[in-house]
Design an enzyme around this catalytic site. Structure first.
Site, short mmCIF file in Angstrom:
data_model
loop_
_atom_site.label_atom_id
_atom_site.label_comp_id
_atom_site.label_asym_id
_atom_site.label_seq_id
_atom_site.Cartn_x
_atom_site.Cartn_y
_atom_site.Cartn_z
N ARG A 138 0.85 -1.19 0.00
CA ARG A 138 0.00 0.00 0.00
C ARG A 138 0.88 1.24 0.00
O ARG A 138 1.95 1.25 0.63
CB ARG A 138 -0.90 0.02 1.24
CG ARG A 138 -2.03 -1.01 1.21
CD ARG A 138 -3.07 -0.66 0.15
NE ARG A 138 -4.19 -1.58 0.10
CZ ARG A 138 -4.29 -2.62 -0.72
NH1 ARG A 138 -3.32 -2.89 -1.57
NH2 ARG A 138 -5.36 -3.39 -0.72
N HIS A 188 -1.04 0.01 -9.90
CA HIS A 188 -1.68 -0.97 -8.99
C HIS A 188 -2.15 -2.21 -9.76
O HIS A 188 -3.32 -2.58 -9.72
CB HIS A 188 -2.87 -0.31 -8.25
CG HIS A 188 -3.27 -1.06 -7.01
ND1 HIS A 188 -3.65 -0.44 -5.84
CD2 HIS A 188 -3.35 -2.38 -6.74
CE1 HIS A 188 -3.96 -1.35 -4.93
NE2 HIS A 188 -3.78 -2.54 -5.46
P1 NDP Z 1 -1.39 -11.88 4.84
O1 NDP Z 1 -2.38 -11.46 5.87
O2 NDP Z 1 -1.44 -13.28 4.32
O3 NDP Z 1 0.10 -11.64 5.38
C1 NDP Z 1 0.47 -10.48 6.05
C2 NDP Z 1 1.89 -10.62 6.55
O4 NDP Z 1 2.29 -9.37 7.12
C3 NDP Z 1 2.01 -11.66 7.66
O5 NDP Z 1 3.23 -12.36 7.55
C4 NDP Z 1 2.00 -10.82 8.92
O6 NDP Z 1 2.68 -11.37 10.05
C5 NDP Z 1 2.76 -9.60 8.44
N1 NDP Z 1 2.48 -8.44 9.31
C6 NDP Z 1 1.30 -7.86 9.59
N2 NDP Z 1 1.44 -6.86 10.46
C7 NDP Z 1 2.76 -6.81 10.75
C8 NDP Z 1 3.54 -6.00 11.62
N3 NDP Z 1 2.99 -5.04 12.37
N4 NDP Z 1 4.87 -6.23 11.68
C9 NDP Z 1 5.44 -7.21 10.95
N5 NDP Z 1 4.75 -8.03 10.11
C10 NDP Z 1 3.43 -7.81 10.02
O7 NDP Z 1 -1.54 -10.83 3.65
P2 NDP Z 1 -1.27 -11.06 2.10
O8 NDP Z 1 0.08 -11.65 1.94
O9 NDP Z 1 -2.42 -11.75 1.48
O10 NDP Z 1 -1.32 -9.56 1.54
C11 NDP Z 1 -0.46 -8.55 2.04
C12 NDP Z 1 -0.89 -7.20 1.50
O11 NDP Z 1 -0.56 -7.08 0.12
C13 NDP Z 1 -2.41 -6.92 1.51
O12 NDP Z 1 -2.85 -6.55 2.80
C14 NDP Z 1 -2.54 -5.81 0.50
O13 NDP Z 1 -2.39 -4.56 1.14
C15 NDP Z 1 -1.35 -6.02 -0.44
N6 NDP Z 1 -1.80 -6.42 -1.77
C16 NDP Z 1 -1.47 -5.65 -2.85
C17 NDP Z 1 -1.88 -5.99 -4.11
C18 NDP Z 1 -1.51 -5.16 -5.31
O14 NDP Z 1 -2.05 -5.37 -6.38
N7 NDP Z 1 -0.57 -4.25 -5.19
C19 NDP Z 1 -2.67 -7.19 -4.36
C20 NDP Z 1 -2.95 -7.96 -3.18
C21 NDP Z 1 -2.52 -7.58 -1.94
P3 NDP Z 1 2.20 -12.76 10.70
O15 NDP Z 1 2.65 -13.81 9.71
O16 NDP Z 1 2.93 -12.84 11.98
O17 NDP Z 1 0.70 -12.69 10.84
C1 OXD Z 2 -5.70 -6.17 -3.05
C2 OXD Z 2 -5.24 -5.21 -4.03
O1 OXD Z 2 -5.62 -5.88 -1.86
O2 OXD Z 2 -5.61 -5.32 -5.19
O3 OXD Z 2 -6.13 -7.26 -3.48
O4 OXD Z 2 -4.48 -4.32 -3.72
#
Ligand code: NDP
Ligand code: OXD
Length: 314
Positions: free
Chosen positions: A229, A277
């Site tokens: 993000r 994006h």
């Molecule tokens: P997940 O919920 O599967 O994974 C999130 C990861 O971030 C976990 O490993 C989690 O830790 C870690 N995390 C969360 N908070 C913290 C923190 N405070 N400190 C350290 N680590 C942290 O999410 P996804 O992998 O599915 O997606 C991640 C993000 O990618 C989405 O939220 C979205 O914003 C973005 N995204 C962007 C897209 C794009 O097109 N650009 C498309 C899809 C997603 P833990 O393992 O300990 O829970």
């Molecule tokens: C998502 C994205 O969160 O598209 O899936 O960014």
């Protein structure tokens, strides 16, 4: 209790309604799917499928049993004060989305690893010079977030021989990936990272994480790939780090304001490559199957895939 013909609301901005509806109708043939704003009696709606929906809408649905995000990120839903506190919120877990992100991060990491920004600058001069890249095992990649997306990208890059480390909130075990957890271990991860990939969810803990202080912890010449993000990065601090030569280049797919305003300095910065994006777009065919399975689970009282922990914010 099972339910074969639930009433569903589709309320999205910025996505192709016709394609989504066709995919949802194929996956949920018995459901009564209504499209905002022509949604009929709002008190009949039981499930909402949303992406950048109008704030306040969810509070107008008294029979709501679950809210489904059509993307992996859910901060847009949690920001809506009308989201009822006890209604389950489900994020998108879609194999098509994971595959897309894996491809994009691989492409961007190879782009930085093979010093393409340098060759692009040389071409614009024009200037002919060759640079021997380090071996993959000498290239240190760091991934912030080791969830379904970050974990997959970490495994792909380590499979190609890169020296990969990852950071998460709680400890994760991944073969061939050095893992760090929590705020106290972030400096160690940053200090060893030449190519940094951000794949964190946007929460109060991660907003503005990549500011001047943290960017300065990266070694000189490092690169940033932000596919999570825009609000994870402090824009002015990133530009200052690039201008000072501390960072060599950045690949950005997400921005504080989207579409990125035409006047934003990122558009023309010589060390920034940006995309609108698109690093991972939800694939309707595969995503609609997950949504249908989750709707079935909701009415069968079974645990849903991708249920969000409201206290953690992801
Ligand atoms: P997940 O919920 O599967 O994974 C999130 C990861 O971030 C976990 O490993 C989690 O830790 C870690 N995390 C969360 N908070 C913290 C923190 N405070 N400190 C350290 N680590 C942290 O999410 P996804 O992998 O599915 O997606 C991640 C993000 O990618 C989405 O939220 C979205 O914003 C973005 N995204 C962007 C897209 C794009 O097109 N650009 C498309 C899809 C997603 P833990 O393992 O300990 O829970
Ligand atoms: C998502 C994205 O969160 O598209 O899936 O960014």
């Amino acid at each position: 209790m099972s339910r074969e013909n639930p009433v569903l609301l589709y309320a999205c901005d910025d996505v192709d309604t016709e394609d989504w509806l066709a995919g949802l109708r194929r996956a949920l043939p018995l459901a009564d799917i209504r499209v905002w704003p022509e949604a009929g009696a709002l008190e009949e709606i039981e499930c909402a499928f949303v992406w950048r929906h109008p704030a306040g809408l969810l509070g107008r649905l008294p029979a709501l049993r679950a809210v489904f995000s059509l993307g992996a990120g859910v901060e847009h839903i949690l920001r809506d004060p009308s989201m009822p506190p006890d209604v389950p919120l489900v994020r998108m877990v879609d194999p098509g989305l994971v595959a897309g992100m894996n491809e994009y991060v691989l492409w961007a990491a190879l782009h930085h690893h093979r010093q393409m920004p340098r060759y692009e600058a040389q071409q614009s001069q024009p200037h002919w010079a060759q640079w021997v890249p380090p071996l993959p095992q000498q290239r240190r990649v760091g991934i912030l977030g080791l969830g379904q997306l970050g974990g997959t990208c970490a495994t792909t890059l380590s499979g190609l021989g890169f020296d990969v480390a990852g950071w998460s909130r709680t400890y994760r075990r991944l073969a061939q990936v050095k893992t760090y957890a929590g705020p106290d271990e972030l400096p160690s991860l940053l200090a060893r990272t030449e190519i940094l990939v951000c794949l964190l969810p946007l929460t109060a803990q991660t907003e503005n994480l990549l500011d001047a202080h943290r960017l300065a912890m990266l070694p000189r010449g490092a690169s940033l790939i932000n596919v999570a993000r825009g609000r994870h990065v402090v824009d002015a601090d990133l530009i200052a780090a690039l201008d000072a030569g501390h960072l060599e280049s950045a690949t950005l797919d997400v921005f504080r304001e989207e579409p990125l305003p035409a006047s934003h300095p990122f558009w023309t910065h010589p060390k920034i490559r940006l995309t609108p994006h698109i690093s991972a777009l939800t694939q309707i065919e595969t995503a609609a199957q997950t949504l249908a399975e989750n709707v079935r689970r909701l009415y069968a009282g079974e645990p849903m895939i991708g249920l969000v922990d409201r206290r953690r914010g992801y």
